[in-house]
Motif scaffolding. Structure first.
Motif, mmCIF file in Angstrom:
data_model
loop_
_atom_site.group_PDB
_atom_site.id
_atom_site.type_symbol
_atom_site.label_atom_id
_atom_site.label_comp_id
_atom_site.label_asym_id
_atom_site.label_seq_id
_atom_site.Cartn_x
_atom_site.Cartn_y
_atom_site.Cartn_z
ATOM 1 N N PRO A 137 0.826 -1.205 0.000
ATOM 2 C CA PRO A 137 0.000 0.000 0.000
ATOM 3 C C PRO A 137 0.862 1.258 0.000
ATOM 4 C CG PRO A 137 -0.779 -1.570 1.643
ATOM 5 C CD PRO A 137 0.533 -2.089 1.152
ATOM 6 N N VAL A 138 0.399 2.276 -0.704
ATOM 7 C CA VAL A 138 1.162 3.520 -0.826
ATOM 8 C C VAL A 138 0.341 4.698 -0.318
ATOM 9 C CG1 VAL A 138 2.615 2.739 -2.725
ATOM 10 C CG2 VAL A 138 0.391 3.763 -3.222
ATOM 11 N N SER A 139 1.044 5.749 0.027
ATOM 12 C CA SER A 139 0.416 6.948 0.558
ATOM 13 C C SER A 139 -0.481 7.603 -0.487
ATOM 14 C CB SER A 139 1.507 7.938 0.997
ATOM 15 O OG SER A 139 0.960 9.214 1.244
ATOM 16 N N PRO A 140 -1.582 8.220 -0.050
ATOM 17 C CA PRO A 140 -2.428 8.956 -0.994
ATOM 18 C C PRO A 140 -1.822 10.285 -1.430
ATOM 19 C CG PRO A 140 -3.300 9.155 1.226
ATOM 20 C CD PRO A 140 -2.183 8.166 1.310
ATOM 21 N N GLU A 141 -0.757 10.722 -0.779
ATOM 22 C CA GLU A 141 -0.129 11.998 -1.130
ATOM 23 C C GLU A 141 0.399 11.961 -2.560
ATOM 24 O OE1 GLU A 141 3.601 14.819 0.330
ATOM 25 O OE2 GLU A 141 2.960 13.095 1.535
ATOM 26 N N GLN A 142 0.179 13.043 -3.313
ATOM 27 C CA GLN A 142 0.585 13.097 -4.712
ATOM 28 C C GLN A 142 2.089 12.854 -4.846
ATOM 29 O OE1 GLN A 142 2.244 15.958 -6.740
ATOM 30 N NE2 GLN A 142 2.222 14.370 -8.307
ATOM 31 N N GLY A 143 2.443 11.876 -5.695
ATOM 32 C CA GLY A 143 3.842 11.546 -5.949
ATOM 33 C C GLY A 143 4.477 10.613 -4.948
ATOM 34 N N ALA A 144 3.787 10.289 -3.869
ATOM 35 C CA ALA A 144 4.394 9.512 -2.795
ATOM 36 C C ALA A 144 4.718 8.086 -3.228
ATOM 37 C CB ALA A 144 3.473 9.487 -1.578
ATOM 38 N N ALA A 145 3.865 7.483 -4.043
ATOM 39 C CA ALA A 145 4.092 6.095 -4.458
ATOM 40 C C ALA A 145 5.410 5.956 -5.199
ATOM 41 C CB ALA A 145 2.937 5.623 -5.337
ATOM 42 N N THR A 146 5.653 6.875 -6.130
ATOM 43 C CA THR A 146 6.893 6.828 -6.909
ATOM 44 C C THR A 146 8.101 7.073 -6.021
ATOM 45 O OG1 THR A 146 5.770 7.509 -8.938
ATOM 46 C CG2 THR A 146 8.144 7.905 -8.809
ATOM 47 N N PRO A 192 8.131 13.867 -19.434
ATOM 48 C CA PRO A 192 8.209 13.809 -17.968
ATOM 49 C C PRO A 192 6.819 13.754 -17.351
ATOM 50 C CG PRO A 192 8.647 16.035 -18.742
ATOM 51 C CD PRO A 192 8.587 15.161 -19.962
ATOM 52 N N CYS A 193 6.696 12.972 -16.286
ATOM 53 C CA CYS A 193 5.359 12.740 -15.730
ATOM 54 C C CYS A 193 5.353 12.881 -14.207
ATOM 55 C CB CYS A 193 4.846 11.361 -16.126
ATOM 56 S SG CYS A 193 5.838 9.989 -15.512
ATOM 57 N N LYS A 194 4.131 12.950 -13.677
ATOM 58 C CA LYS A 194 3.901 12.916 -12.239
ATOM 59 C C LYS A 194 2.876 11.833 -11.941
ATOM 60 C CE LYS A 194 5.082 17.686 -11.033
ATOM 61 N NZ LYS A 194 4.638 18.937 -10.363
ATOM 62 N N GLY A 195 2.842 11.395 -10.664
ATOM 63 C CA GLY A 195 1.953 10.307 -10.296
ATOM 64 C C GLY A 195 0.950 10.704 -9.232
ATOM 65 N N TRP A 196 -0.247 10.114 -9.341
ATOM 66 C CA TRP A 196 -1.298 10.317 -8.349
ATOM 67 C C TRP A 196 -1.827 8.950 -7.903
ATOM 68 C CZ3 TRP A 196 -0.446 13.529 -12.401
ATOM 69 C CH2 TRP A 196 -0.454 14.911 -12.170
ATOM 70 N N THR A 197 -1.978 8.771 -6.601
ATOM 71 C CA THR A 197 -2.533 7.536 -6.065
ATOM 72 C C THR A 197 -4.060 7.572 -6.206
ATOM 73 O OG1 THR A 197 -0.721 7.319 -4.477
ATOM 74 C CG2 THR A 197 -2.734 6.080 -4.014
ATOM 75 N N VAL A 210 -1.690 6.384 -10.992
ATOM 76 C CA VAL A 210 -1.740 6.793 -12.390
ATOM 77 C C VAL A 210 -0.619 7.797 -12.635
ATOM 78 C CG1 VAL A 210 -3.461 8.622 -11.946
ATOM 79 C CG2 VAL A 210 -3.169 7.709 -14.259
ATOM 80 N N THR A 211 0.186 7.560 -13.675
ATOM 81 C CA THR A 211 1.265 8.489 -14.025
ATOM 82 C C THR A 211 0.885 9.180 -15.329
ATOM 83 O OG1 THR A 211 2.563 6.827 -15.240
ATOM 84 C CG2 THR A 211 2.971 7.043 -12.872
ATOM 85 N N ILE A 212 0.999 10.508 -15.316
ATOM 86 C CA ILE A 212 0.524 11.316 -16.440
ATOM 87 C C ILE A 212 1.619 12.289 -16.870
ATOM 88 C CG2 ILE A 212 -1.185 13.009 -17.184
ATOM 89 C CD1 ILE A 212 -3.121 11.774 -15.178
ATOM 90 N N PRO A 213 2.059 12.216 -18.123
ATOM 91 C CA PRO A 213 3.029 13.180 -18.636
ATOM 92 C C PRO A 213 2.439 14.578 -18.695
ATOM 93 C CG PRO A 213 3.027 11.197 -19.969
ATOM 94 C CD PRO A 213 1.822 11.126 -19.072
ATOM 95 N N MET A 214 3.236 15.544 -18.228
ATOM 96 C CA MET A 214 2.777 16.930 -18.170
ATOM 97 C C MET A 214 3.583 17.851 -19.082
ATOM 98 S SD MET A 214 2.254 17.050 -14.049
ATOM 99 C CE MET A 214 1.447 18.654 -14.035
ATOM 100 N N GLY A 215 4.596 17.296 -19.758
ATOM 101 C CA GLY A 215 5.434 18.104 -20.627
ATOM 102 C C GLY A 215 6.092 17.246 -21.682
ATOM 103 N N ARG A 216 6.831 17.905 -22.582
ATOM 104 C CA ARG A 216 7.577 17.183 -23.608
ATOM 105 C C ARG A 216 8.948 17.839 -23.777
ATOM 106 N NH1 ARG A 216 6.785 19.793 -28.804
ATOM 107 N NH2 ARG A 216 5.428 21.609 -28.552
#
Length: 290
Positions: free
Chosen positions: A68-77, A232-237, A244-250
């Motif tokens: 199990p991972v934290s619900p905090e944004q980016g915490a899982a990664t 480059p991407c960021k992750g949300w639990t 879910v990891t979503i690219p935000m730039g190129r």
């Protein structure tokens, strides 16, 4: 979970038009019962296949985490990165001197956040600075921090150099990446022979490192074509075991005017990745004695 994934996708994905297409696909697949699967790991596989089906973006995914991972944004990664950092000597698990004064520096399994990695990578890069030629092994490197890419490049160049420009969806910002004017320790420098080993597991920021050095004419890339992920991407639990990891730039390279998304980094010297170290060593010796 699907509703939250589509919300995040629509809000953050670097290509808004593609985001709308993929979000619509996910909702249709949900209505069809495609996600009525046995367990969250199977769900992650099914959703990831659909996320990547429109434009093949390998950074766009629903990742399963066993613990199990934290619900905090980016915490899982970050939690997964920290475990790897602590068991890989900070991302530099191998430094070796081969015959003829040729050093090998393996950077794996990631280019960790610079605030963690600067000390171990700086030490490793300083150690190999005295070699006559250098082989940087990225075959098992699956990505990481663009700031760490610039840090490593700074030891392999003489002058401050424009490496890359990130184009972000948020505010349509552009952010340039440059090598550093000063580094802790000694530089290998920009004139001695440099080879980069790559393979089909080399991904993301590791691809940027190989691509930047290749486009600058600084390094010879030896091995196999890389995986092809330049966003480059960021992750949300979205579930205690799903991120879910979503690219935000190129990325846009200042030399080529493009990047390695979908195509991978093409080696200058193609060969099987398993043979690339021996091949690069032979090339280095020939150049040093030629």
């Amino acid at each position: 979970m699907i509703d939250e994934t589509t919300r995040l996708l629509t809000e953050h994905y670097v290509f808004p038009e593609i985001a709308e297409q993929v979000a619509g696909l996910l909702q249709r697949r949900l209505a069809e019962g495609a996600y009525d699967v046995d367990g969250v790991e199977a769900l992650a596989r099914a959703v990831t296949a659909d996320l990547q089906s429109v434009n093949g973006d390998r950074h766009l995914r629903l990742k399963h985490h066993t613990d199990p991972v934290s619900p905090e944004q980016g915490a899982a990664t970050l939690e997964a990165m920290r475990r790897d950092f602590d068991t890989s000597l900070g991302g530099a698990p191998r430094v070796e001197l081969l015959d003829g004064g040729v050093a090998v520096l393996e950077l794996a399994p990631m280019l960790f956040p610079l605030e963690w990695a600067a000390e171990p990578l700086g030490a490793a890069l300083t150690l190999v600075s005295r070699a006559q030629a250098l082989i940087v092994d990225l075959r098992a490197n699956r990505g990481g921090d663009p700031d760490t890419v610039a840090f490593v490049c700074s030891y392999l160049l003489d002058d401050r150099t424009h490496l890359n420009t990130m184009h972000w969806r948020d505010g349509e910002r552009r952010e340039q990446s440059w090598s550093l004017p000063h580094v802790p320790g000694a530089r290998f420098g920009g004139s001695k022979p440099l080879y980069v080993l790559a393979g089909d597991s080399t991904f993301s920021a590791a691809e940027e490192l190989a691509y930047d050095l290749q486009q600058l004419g600084r390094a010879v890339v030896v091995g196999e074509r890389t995986r092809g992920g330049a966003h480059p991407c960021k992750g949300w639990t979205v579930h205690p075991h799903l991120e879910v990891t979503i690219p935000m730039g190129r990325a846009i390279n200042p030399v080529s005017g493009t990047n390695w998304e979908g195509t991978g980094v093409q080696p200058d010297i193609p060969c099987a990745a398993a043979d690339s170290l021996d091949h690069a060593h032979t090339l280095a010796l020939a150049r040093l004695t030629g």
